[in-house]
Design a protein around this motif. Structure first.
Motif, PDB file in Angstrom:
ATOM      1  N   ALA A   1       4.017 -25.485 -10.685  1.00 22.56           N
ATOM      2  CA  ALA A   1       3.067 -25.579  -9.580  1.00 22.56           C
ATOM      3  C   ALA A   1       4.044 -24.377  -8.083  1.00 22.56           C
ATOM      4  N   LEU A   2       4.522 -24.715  -7.678  1.00 22.38           N
ATOM      5  CA  LEU A   2       4.613 -23.250  -6.475  1.00 22.38           C
ATOM      6  C   LEU A   2       5.372 -22.317  -6.570  1.00 22.38           C
ATOM      7  N   GLU A   3       5.793 -21.856  -7.604  1.00 30.05           N
ATOM      8  CA  GLU A   3       5.650 -20.631  -8.358  1.00 30.05           C
ATOM      9  C   GLU A   3       4.316 -19.944  -8.328  1.00 30.05           C
ATOM     10  N   LEU A   4       3.289 -20.648  -8.945  1.00 28.99           N
ATOM     11  CA  LEU A   4       1.666 -20.550  -9.082  1.00 28.99           C
ATOM     12  C   LEU A   4       1.569 -19.843  -7.856  1.00 28.99           C
ATOM     13  N   TRP A   5       1.485 -21.208  -6.824  1.00 37.95           N
ATOM     14  CA  TRP A   5       1.007 -21.384  -5.699  1.00 37.95           C
ATOM     15  C   TRP A   5       1.300 -19.646  -5.170  1.00 37.95           C
ATOM     16  N   GLY A   6       2.720 -19.395  -5.166  1.00 35.09           N
ATOM     17  CA  GLY A   6       3.711 -18.577  -4.439  1.00 35.09           C
ATOM     18  C   GLY A   6       2.641 -17.016  -4.487  1.00 35.09           C
ATOM     19  N   LYS A   7       1.712 -17.092  -6.018  1.00 33.71           N
ATOM     20  CA  LYS A   7       1.456 -15.777  -6.249  1.00 33.71           C
ATOM     21  C   LYS A   7      -0.333 -15.600  -5.407  1.00 33.71           C
ATOM     22  N   MET A   8      -0.528 -16.854  -5.862  1.00 36.85           N
ATOM     23  CA  MET A   8      -1.893 -17.588  -5.522  1.00 36.85           C
ATOM     24  C   MET A   8      -1.429 -16.631  -3.445  1.00 36.85           C
ATOM     25  N   LEU A   9      -1.182 -17.660  -2.947  1.00 29.65           N
ATOM     26  CA  LEU A   9      -0.922 -17.932  -1.419  1.00 29.65           C
ATOM     27  C   LEU A   9      -1.329 -16.204  -0.737  1.00 29.65           C
ATOM     28  N   PRO A  10      -0.716 -15.455  -0.984  1.00 24.15           N
ATOM     29  CA  PRO A  10      -1.616 -14.053  -0.403  1.00 24.15           C
ATOM     30  C   PRO A  10      -2.055 -13.963   0.251  1.00 24.15           C
ATOM     31  N   SER A  11      -3.060 -13.085  -1.160  1.00 26.04           N
ATOM     32  CA  SER A  11      -4.495 -13.123  -0.689  1.00 26.04           C
ATOM     33  C   SER A  11      -5.311 -14.624   0.044  1.00 26.04           C
ATOM     34  N   LEU A  12      -5.484 -15.875  -0.094  1.00 26.09           N
ATOM     35  CA  LEU A  12      -5.362 -16.982   0.797  1.00 26.09           C
ATOM     36  C   LEU A  12      -5.014 -17.381   2.180  1.00 26.09           C
ATOM     37  N   LEU A  13      -4.068 -16.348   2.466  1.00 24.92           N
ATOM     38  CA  LEU A  13      -3.626 -16.254   3.652  1.00 24.92           C
ATOM     39  C   LEU A  13      -4.291 -15.543   4.097  1.00 24.92           C
ATOM     40  N   TYR A  14      -4.814 -14.427   3.112  1.00 28.62           N
ATOM     41  CA  TYR A  14      -5.600 -12.694   3.571  1.00 28.62           C
ATOM     42  C   TYR A  14      -7.187 -13.558   4.447  1.00 28.62           C
ATOM     43  N   VAL A  15      -8.313 -14.337   2.833  1.00 24.54           N
ATOM     44  CA  VAL A  15      -9.242 -14.637   3.142  1.00 24.54           C
ATOM     45  C   VAL A  15      -9.449 -15.438   4.189  1.00 24.54           C
ATOM     46  N   TRP A  16      -8.379 -16.668   4.479  1.00 22.22           N
ATOM     47  CA  TRP A  16      -8.736 -17.365   5.479  1.00 22.22           C
ATOM     48  C   TRP A  16      -8.919 -16.501   6.878  1.00 22.22           C
ATOM     49  N   SER A  17      -7.747 -16.056   7.115  1.00 27.72           N
ATOM     50  CA  SER A  17      -7.795 -15.414   8.358  1.00 27.72           C
ATOM     51  C   SER A  17      -8.582 -13.874   9.437  1.00 27.72           C
ATOM     52  N   HIS A  18      -9.329 -13.524   7.685  1.00 31.60           N
ATOM     53  CA  HIS A  18     -10.228 -12.520   7.832  1.00 31.60           C
ATOM     54  C   HIS A  18     -11.744 -12.544   7.568  1.00 31.60           C
ATOM     55  N   ARG A  19     -12.005 -12.791   6.957  1.00 28.38           N
ATOM     56  CA  ARG A  19     -13.832 -12.755   7.058  1.00 28.38           C
ATOM     57  C   ARG A  19     -13.916 -13.125   5.786  1.00 28.38           C
ATOM     58  N   TYR A  20     -14.380 -14.134   5.201  1.00 26.08           N
ATOM     59  CA  TYR A  20     -13.931 -15.274   4.295  1.00 26.08           C
ATOM     60  C   TYR A  20     -14.950 -14.820   3.343  1.00 26.08           C
ATOM     61  N   VAL A  21     -15.697 -14.942   3.791  1.00 22.06           N
ATOM     62  CA  VAL A  21     -17.187 -14.714   2.479  1.00 22.06           C
ATOM     63  C   VAL A  21     -16.879 -14.006   1.543  1.00 22.06           C
ATOM     64  N   GLN A  22     -16.412 -12.598   2.696  1.00 22.88           N
ATOM     65  CA  GLN A  22     -17.200 -11.085   2.295  1.00 22.88           C
ATOM     66  C   GLN A  22     -15.454 -10.700   1.685  1.00 22.88           C
ATOM     67  N   CYS A  23     -14.116 -11.210   2.681  1.00 23.10           N
ATOM     68  CA  CYS A  23     -13.161 -10.600   1.694  1.00 23.10           C
ATOM     69  C   CYS A  23     -13.323 -11.598  -0.044  1.00 23.10           C
ATOM     70  N   VAL A  24     -13.545 -13.128  -0.272  1.00 20.93           N
ATOM     71  CA  VAL A  24     -13.784 -13.559  -1.574  1.00 20.93           C
ATOM     72  C   VAL A  24     -14.816 -12.656  -2.392  1.00 20.93           C
ATOM     73  N   LEU A  25     -15.961 -12.379  -1.732  1.00 22.83           N
ATOM     74  CA  LEU A  25     -16.492 -11.177  -3.133  1.00 22.83           C
ATOM     75  C   LEU A  25     -16.063 -10.145  -3.218  1.00 22.83           C
ATOM     76  N   ALA A  26     -15.216  -9.555  -2.536  1.00 20.24           N
ATOM     77  CA  ALA A  26     -14.980  -8.137  -2.936  1.00 20.24           C
ATOM     78  C   ALA A  26     -13.583  -8.707  -3.870  1.00 20.24           C
ATOM     79  N   ALA A  27     -12.816  -9.028  -3.263  1.00 25.85           N
ATOM     80  CA  ALA A  27     -11.704 -10.253  -4.781  1.00 25.85           C
ATOM     81  C   ALA A  27     -12.156 -10.498  -5.872  1.00 25.85           C
ATOM     82  N   ALA A  28     -13.647 -11.224  -5.970  1.00 25.95           N
ATOM     83  CA  ALA A  28     -14.250 -11.710  -6.912  1.00 25.95           C
ATOM     84  C   ALA A  28     -14.394 -10.217  -8.151  1.00 25.95           C
ATOM     85  N   GLN A  29     -15.666  -9.336  -7.026  1.00 29.29           N
ATOM     86  CA  GLN A  29     -15.868  -8.615  -7.885  1.00 29.29           C
ATOM     87  C   GLN A  29     -14.756  -7.433  -8.706  1.00 29.29           C
TER      88      GLN A  29
END
Length: 304
Positions: A244-272
């Motif tokens: 779980a922590l190994e997978l989390w390490g791959k997820m964390l960079p994007s999560l830290l970015y969306v959380w500290s920037h414009r959340y909705v816009q960043c999530v939608l850009a990543a989703a697109q």
């Protein structure tokens, strides 16, 4: 008295929806002109369910709920619940500033088959004391017969649901869950000591909240990584913490970015970018700059 209280809790749990797992705070797919693309709405619902998510939150903050009219939200929920067709849980946000509107929205969502209602506390110059917040939810509780998911997001509402208040709220018939987006693990763990079931909503604390015992998530970033979100939940549930922590390490960079920037816009850009939706926001939100989009997409590299 303790035995009686235990029996009451058991009876209450018999009537509760099981919201365990990944409840994806679903985007609302807008076209470039701001209109809703209902065909894409249906496609996304199918794609997220196929990815294994356990529930969809319609009209979530990531779905730009504040910028939907009541009629639009109702139409989204009606079509969404029909499309889901019982394949996963459906939570509908029915928050509003006007008390009568909250009740009206909530009753409508219940009438069309919502498993639960997500409702913000009375933000924007509403009552900010515990008694006032309790009375707000008590009024809604008396008007509906479906689970209420309260919402702790002090950074947006200016209101904090204290553990003491949550203990009071959990005595209401239908107030059975709280989404905690505050990001304070100390508060989150105090919530876990109450009778209320807790759903994590703070992206950077997700894996730790799961390990601490939260029943699941309401997760906006799952819009762009639904498979990974489900896998993380499965690994923690199986107590495979190293994986779980190994997978989390791959997820964390994007999560830290969306959380500290414009959340909705960043999530939608990543989703697109990853094949989920068009990436558009509705006014008054603004699209992110090309520079921020490039920074956001770079954080997705570990997920490839």
């Amino acid at each position: 008295m303790a035995v009686l209280a235990g029996r009451q809790r058991n009876l209450k749990e018999l009537h509760m929806a099981n919201l365990a797992g990944i409840n994806l705070a679903m985007q609302t797919p807008f076209r470039a002109d701001g209109s809703i693309d209902f065909a894409e709405w249906d496609r996304l619902i199918d794609a997220y369910i196929d990815a294994g998510i356990h529930g969809l939150v319609l009209g979530a903050g990531t779905g730009q709920h504040p910028y939907l009219t009541e009629a639009e939200a109702n139409e989204l929920y009606e079509k969404g619940i029909k499309r889901v067709g019982g394949r996963c849980n459906v939570i509908c946000q029915t928050s509003a500033l006007n008390m009568d509107e909250v009740v009206r929205r909530s009753r409508h969502a219940e009438s069309i088959g919502a498993d639960a209602l997500m409702i913000l506390p009375p933000y924007l110059e509403g009552p900010d004391d515990d008694d006032g917040i309790f009375e707000f939810y008590r009024t809604i509780d008396a008007a509906v017969g479906v689970d209420i998911v309260g919402y702790n997001i002090p950074q947006a509402t200016g209101l904090s649901v204290s553990p003491e208040l949550l203990k009071r709220l959990s005595q209401l018939e239908n107030y059975n869950y709280i989404k905690d987006s505050g990001g304070d693990l100390s508060v989150h763990q105090a919530y876990l000591q109450t009778d209320c079931k807790v759903l994590n909503g703070a992206d950077p604390t997700t894996v730790y909240a799961m390990m601490a015992g939260t029943v699941g998530t309401i997760w906006g970033a799952a819009n762009y990584m639904p498979h990974e979100a489900v896998r993380l939940y499965d690994l923690v549930t199986a107590k495979e913490y190293d994986a779980a922590l190994e997978l989390w390490g791959k997820m964390l960079p994007s999560l830290l970015y969306v959380w500290s920037h414009r959340y909705v816009q960043c999530v939608l850009a990543a989703a697109q970018h990853r094949g989920f939706g068009h990436g558009y926001v509705r006014a008054p939100l603004q699209q992110i700059s090309d520079e921020m989009r490039a920074e956001m997409l770079a954080t997705l590299a570990p997920l490839s």
